[in-house]
Design a protein around this motif. Structure first.
Motif, mmCIF file in Angstrom:
data_model
loop_
_atom_site.group_PDB
_atom_site.id
_atom_site.type_symbol
_atom_site.label_atom_id
_atom_site.label_comp_id
_atom_site.label_asym_id
_atom_site.label_seq_id
_atom_site.Cartn_x
_atom_site.Cartn_y
_atom_site.Cartn_z
ATOM 1 N N ALA A 5 2.766 1.694 -3.471
ATOM 2 C CA ALA A 5 1.700 2.115 -4.572
ATOM 3 C C ALA A 5 1.304 3.609 -4.300
ATOM 4 O O ALA A 5 1.169 4.111 -5.591
ATOM 5 C CB ALA A 5 0.561 1.180 -4.480
ATOM 6 N N ALA A 6 1.107 3.759 -2.930
ATOM 7 C CA ALA A 6 0.883 5.368 -2.874
ATOM 8 C C ALA A 6 2.058 6.301 -3.150
ATOM 9 O O ALA A 6 2.120 7.607 -3.343
ATOM 10 C CB ALA A 6 0.304 5.681 -1.776
ATOM 11 N N ASP A 7 3.263 5.840 -3.436
ATOM 12 C CA ASP A 7 4.387 6.506 -3.481
ATOM 13 C C ASP A 7 4.692 6.801 -5.010
ATOM 14 O O ASP A 7 5.213 5.938 -5.752
ATOM 15 C CB ASP A 7 5.471 6.210 -2.955
ATOM 16 N N ARG A 15 0.956 -1.232 0.029
ATOM 17 C CA ARG A 15 -0.048 0.150 0.246
ATOM 18 C C ARG A 15 1.014 1.292 0.078
ATOM 19 O O ARG A 15 0.616 2.277 -0.627
ATOM 20 C CB ARG A 15 -0.932 -0.070 1.230
ATOM 21 N N ARG A 16 2.103 1.273 0.776
ATOM 22 C CA ARG A 16 2.925 2.261 0.803
ATOM 23 C C ARG A 16 3.694 2.687 -0.322
ATOM 24 O O ARG A 16 3.609 3.753 -0.892
ATOM 25 C CB ARG A 16 3.949 2.358 2.107
ATOM 26 N N VAL A 21 -2.246 -1.825 -6.111
ATOM 27 C CA VAL A 21 -1.700 -2.375 -4.902
ATOM 28 C C VAL A 21 -1.359 -3.745 -5.258
ATOM 29 O O VAL A 21 -0.168 -4.307 -4.756
ATOM 30 C CB VAL A 21 -2.540 -2.335 -3.646
#
Length: 229
Positions: A161-163, A158-159, A172
């Motif tokens: 994919a959000a970066d 999740r981290r 994700v």
């Protein structure tokens, strides 16, 4: 944000390791700021070498050629920037393509030998926070404080994919697949495989805020720093 209420007798070497997406960069920078130490992202060195190899059109498995880049290039990964031979590659090395290039060159034992020696020179005398995947096991096995950050695979995906600096727009599930593959490569490579040093403090960052993790790590630094001093 600094909870350190003592002054170490001597400057400490603080090694922070862990897999992708565990929060190494964010936490290491915060710890360095709290202590007034320089922060070194060892992974950025491999990224810079991979970037230059690509710029030169070299095959990433051409160990002799990539070693030459690692050995002769001027690489600076201090102060939140990354340069190689004077070229600012801070943004250029944070892409999925360079993720893959860095993984490829990091598997080459000769390249690791060159960059590990450079990293040891940076930490000579202590007073440094260095992050990576082999800092507490290979680069500084004698480090005063060793931290191994980890998180659940779902959290790490999740981290990442959000970066946008690493993955760009990505599902994700796709990122999770890529991270699983990267973990397998890191943990099974012959040169400096990823694992937690026996004397490292393992910190699970799953469902924790950055501030919570930083406070936990600073508490460990304080306790171990007193012993080291």
């Amino acid at each position: 944000m600094c909870v350190i209420d003592y002054v170490a007798v001597r400057p400490l070497i603080i090694a922070i390791d862990g897999p992708s997406g565990a929060g190494k960069g964010t936490v290491a920078r915060a710890i360095a700021d709290a202590l007034g130490y320089p922060h070194v992202d060892s992974g950025a060195m491999y990224r810079a070498v991979g970037w230059k190899a690509q710029q030169l059109g070299l095959a990433l498995d051409d160990e002799r050629a990539v070693i030459e880049i690692a050995a002769t290039s001027r690489i600076d990964v201090s102060a939140g920037r990354a340069t190689i031979d004077g070229v600012d590659v801070t943004r250029a090395i944070r892409t999925p393509e360079i993720d893959r290039a860095a993984t490829a060159v990091a598997r080459l034992p000769g390249v690791r030998a060159v960059l590990v020696e450079r990293q040891r020179q940076m930490g000579d005398g202590g007073g440094i926070v260095m992050e990576g995947r082999d800092i507490g096991t290979v680069v500084f096995p004698q480090a005063d404080v060793k931290i191994y950050l980890d998180a659940s695979p779902e959290e790490r995906a999740r981290r990442r994919a959000a970066d946008p600096a690493h993955s760009g727009p990505a599902a994700v599930a796709d990122v999770a697949t890529a991270l699983t593959a990267r973990d397998e490569i890191d943990r099974t490579r012959t040169a400096s495989p990823l694992y937690a040093a026996p004397d490292a403090a393992i910190v699970d960052t799953t469902n924790k805020s950055v501030d919570e993790v930083v406070r936990e790590v600073l508490t460990i630094v304080e306790k171990r720093g007193r012993v080291a001093g």
